[in-house]
Design an enzyme around this catalytic site. Structure first.
Site, PDB file in Angstrom:
ATOM      1  N   TYR A   1      -0.405  -9.835   0.864  1.00 40.36           N
ATOM      2  CA  TYR A   1       0.621  -9.185   1.691  1.00 40.36           C
ATOM      3  C   TYR A   1       0.589  -9.745   3.111  1.00 40.36           C
ATOM      4  O   TYR A   1      -0.440 -10.205   3.581  1.00 40.36           O
ATOM      5  CB  TYR A   1       0.452  -7.660   1.683  1.00 40.36           C
ATOM      6  CG  TYR A   1      -0.874  -7.131   2.188  1.00 40.36           C
ATOM      7  CD1 TYR A   1      -1.129  -6.991   3.552  1.00 40.36           C
ATOM      8  CD2 TYR A   1      -1.863  -6.744   1.299  1.00 40.36           C
ATOM      9  CE1 TYR A   1      -2.333  -6.491   4.008  1.00 40.36           C
ATOM     10  CE2 TYR A   1      -3.072  -6.244   1.741  1.00 40.36           C
ATOM     11  CZ  TYR A   1      -3.303  -6.112   3.104  1.00 40.36           C
ATOM     12  OH  TYR A   1      -4.498  -5.633   3.546  1.00 40.36           O
TER      13      TYR A   1
ATOM     14  N   HIS B   1      -7.261  -8.947  -2.298  1.00 38.24           N
ATOM     15  CA  HIS B   1      -8.576  -8.341  -2.009  1.00 38.24           C
ATOM     16  C   HIS B   1      -8.580  -6.870  -2.387  1.00 38.24           C
ATOM     17  O   HIS B   1      -7.526  -6.219  -2.432  1.00 38.24           O
ATOM     18  CB  HIS B   1      -8.931  -8.486  -0.523  1.00 38.24           C
ATOM     19  CG  HIS B   1      -7.980  -7.748   0.373  1.00 38.24           C
ATOM     20  ND1 HIS B   1      -6.764  -8.271   0.748  1.00 38.24           N
ATOM     21  CD2 HIS B   1      -8.043  -6.516   0.945  1.00 38.24           C
ATOM     22  CE1 HIS B   1      -6.122  -7.413   1.527  1.00 38.24           C
ATOM     23  NE2 HIS B   1      -6.864  -6.327   1.650  1.00 38.24           N
TER      24      HIS B   1
ATOM     25  N   TYR C   1       0.843  -1.202   0.000  1.00 38.55           N
ATOM     26  CA  TYR C   1       0.000   0.000   0.000  1.00 38.55           C
ATOM     27  C   TYR C   1       0.873   1.245   0.000  1.00 38.55           C
ATOM     28  O   TYR C   1       1.976   1.247   0.573  1.00 38.55           O
ATOM     29  CB  TYR C   1      -0.863   0.060   1.257  1.00 38.55           C
ATOM     30  CG  TYR C   1      -2.057  -0.855   1.259  1.00 38.55           C
ATOM     31  CD1 TYR C   1      -3.230  -0.503   0.604  1.00 38.55           C
ATOM     32  CD2 TYR C   1      -2.025  -2.064   1.936  1.00 38.55           C
ATOM     33  CE1 TYR C   1      -4.340  -1.334   0.618  1.00 38.55           C
ATOM     34  CE2 TYR C   1      -3.126  -2.907   1.960  1.00 38.55           C
ATOM     35  CZ  TYR C   1      -4.278  -2.533   1.295  1.00 38.55           C
ATOM     36  OH  TYR C   1      -5.375  -3.346   1.310  1.00 38.55           O
TER      37      TYR C   1
ATOM     38  N   ARG D   1      -2.664 -11.790   3.993  1.00 41.76           N
ATOM     39  CA  ARG D   1      -4.006 -11.477   3.493  1.00 41.76           C
ATOM     40  C   ARG D   1      -4.168 -12.006   2.068  1.00 41.76           C
ATOM     41  O   ARG D   1      -3.283 -11.869   1.237  1.00 41.76           O
ATOM     42  CB  ARG D   1      -4.255  -9.952   3.441  1.00 41.76           C
ATOM     43  CG  ARG D   1      -4.304  -9.173   4.735  1.00 41.76           C
ATOM     44  CD  ARG D   1      -5.445  -9.527   5.697  1.00 41.76           C
ATOM     45  NE  ARG D   1      -6.683 -10.040   5.153  1.00 41.76           N
ATOM     46  CZ  ARG D   1      -7.680  -9.307   4.644  1.00 41.76           C
ATOM     47  NH1 ARG D   1      -7.586  -8.005   4.597  1.00 41.76           N
ATOM     48  NH2 ARG D   1      -8.791  -9.878   4.209  1.00 41.76           N
TER      49      ARG D   1
ATOM     50  N   HIS E   1     -10.640  -3.316  -1.242  1.00 41.04           N
ATOM     51  CA  HIS E   1     -11.543  -2.700  -0.257  1.00 41.04           C
ATOM     52  C   HIS E   1     -12.562  -1.815  -0.965  1.00 41.04           C
ATOM     53  O   HIS E   1     -12.215  -1.097  -1.911  1.00 41.04           O
ATOM     54  CB  HIS E   1     -10.752  -1.825   0.717  1.00 41.04           C
ATOM     55  CG  HIS E   1      -9.787  -2.594   1.572  1.00 41.04           C
ATOM     56  ND1 HIS E   1     -10.121  -3.109   2.797  1.00 41.04           N
ATOM     57  CD2 HIS E   1      -8.490  -2.927   1.376  1.00 41.04           C
ATOM     58  CE1 HIS E   1      -9.067  -3.726   3.331  1.00 41.04           C
ATOM     59  NE2 HIS E   1      -8.061  -3.634   2.484  1.00 41.04           N
TER      60      HIS E   1
HETATM   61 FE   LIG Z   1      -6.137  -4.586   2.591  1.00 41.10          FE
END
Ligand SMILES: [Fe+2]
Length: 236
Positions: A145, A158, A106, A155, A160
């Site tokens: 990640y 995905h 991110y 995770r 969000h």
């Molecule tokens: Fe996330």
């Protein structure tokens, strides 16, 4: 404006506030019974947040923050419909999108894990549903990640999503997952949603949405309320 009524939230579609395997929920989940608030005009009409300022480029995450080229990764197109509790399309729904880049990183100061940032990818976008409740955006498939929930926690891929329906009661924050991801079985966030409901967070691959020589296509319908409601994110 005439007020519409909404059915009570179907809590069997959603994760509990406190799910011990998802380690931060015991710290932030309410431990006392919730206090129901009576719905008034302010909950049953409006709001309309920022719909007017959504531009065409906002729904193309492969271009909306490009500096000197295209982002790395597998291009995808995601489309679907936003539906209300009766299965009716919900037009003019603002959908906000955020995600990791193809390497699973991110653009955020808290995310310091050693995967590369992409100068051509911010990982944020938005779109508004049309008269048929339909939305569409382009992006790259986010990478998995690691996170600190437990030893060797990763995770699944995905995206969000935050949605504002026609009232505050139809606000939804959720995550969209991809079919066949082996990390789903190990992910306490995905697993915290009840079986039978969590599968509603997985998109479907579509060869019809797929564009030749350009991008793979996925379909993801989102239900804002009622017994088929898309599970909400367990972040309150
Ligand atoms: Fe996330």
């Amino acid at each position: 404006m005439a007020a519409t009524s909404t059915t009570p939230r179907d809590w069997t579609s959603h994760p509990p506030y406190i799910y011990p395997a998802y380690a931060s929920t015991p710290l932030r989940g309410p431990k006392n019974p919730l206090i129901p608030l009576k719905q008034t005009l302010s909950e049953l009409t409006g709001p309309v947040y920022g719909h007017e300022s959504v531009g065409k480029l906002d729904s193309d995450l492969t271009r909306n923050s490009a500096v000197n080229g295209e982002p790395l990764g597998e291009r995808i197109i995601v489309t679907g419909r936003v539906l209300d509790e009766a299965g009716r399309p919900v037009p003019n729904t603002l959908i906000e999108i955020w995600q990791a880049n193809a390497a699973g990183r991110y653009v955020h100061k808290v995310d310091q894990h050693p995967a590369p940032l992409d100068p051509n990818f911010l990982g944020a976008g938005r779109c508004v549903t049309d008269e048929e409740g339909r939305y569409r955006y382009k992006t790259v498939k986010p990478g998995a990640y690691p996170w600190g929930n437990h030893y060797n926690a990763w995770r699944p891929n995905h995206i969000h999503l935050s949605l504002f329906g026609h009232t505050l009661a139809s606000r939804l924050v959720t995550q969209m997952y991809f079919p066949g991801d082996p990390l789903l079985a190990l992910d306490p966030i995905y697993q915290s949603a009840p079986e039978g409901a969590r599968e509603r967070m997985i998109c479907s691959f579509s060869i019809d949405v797929t564009e030749p020589d350009y991008a793979l296509g996925y379909v993801f319908d989102i239900v804002l309320r009622g017994p088929k409601e898309t599970p909400m994110e367990n972040v309150k």
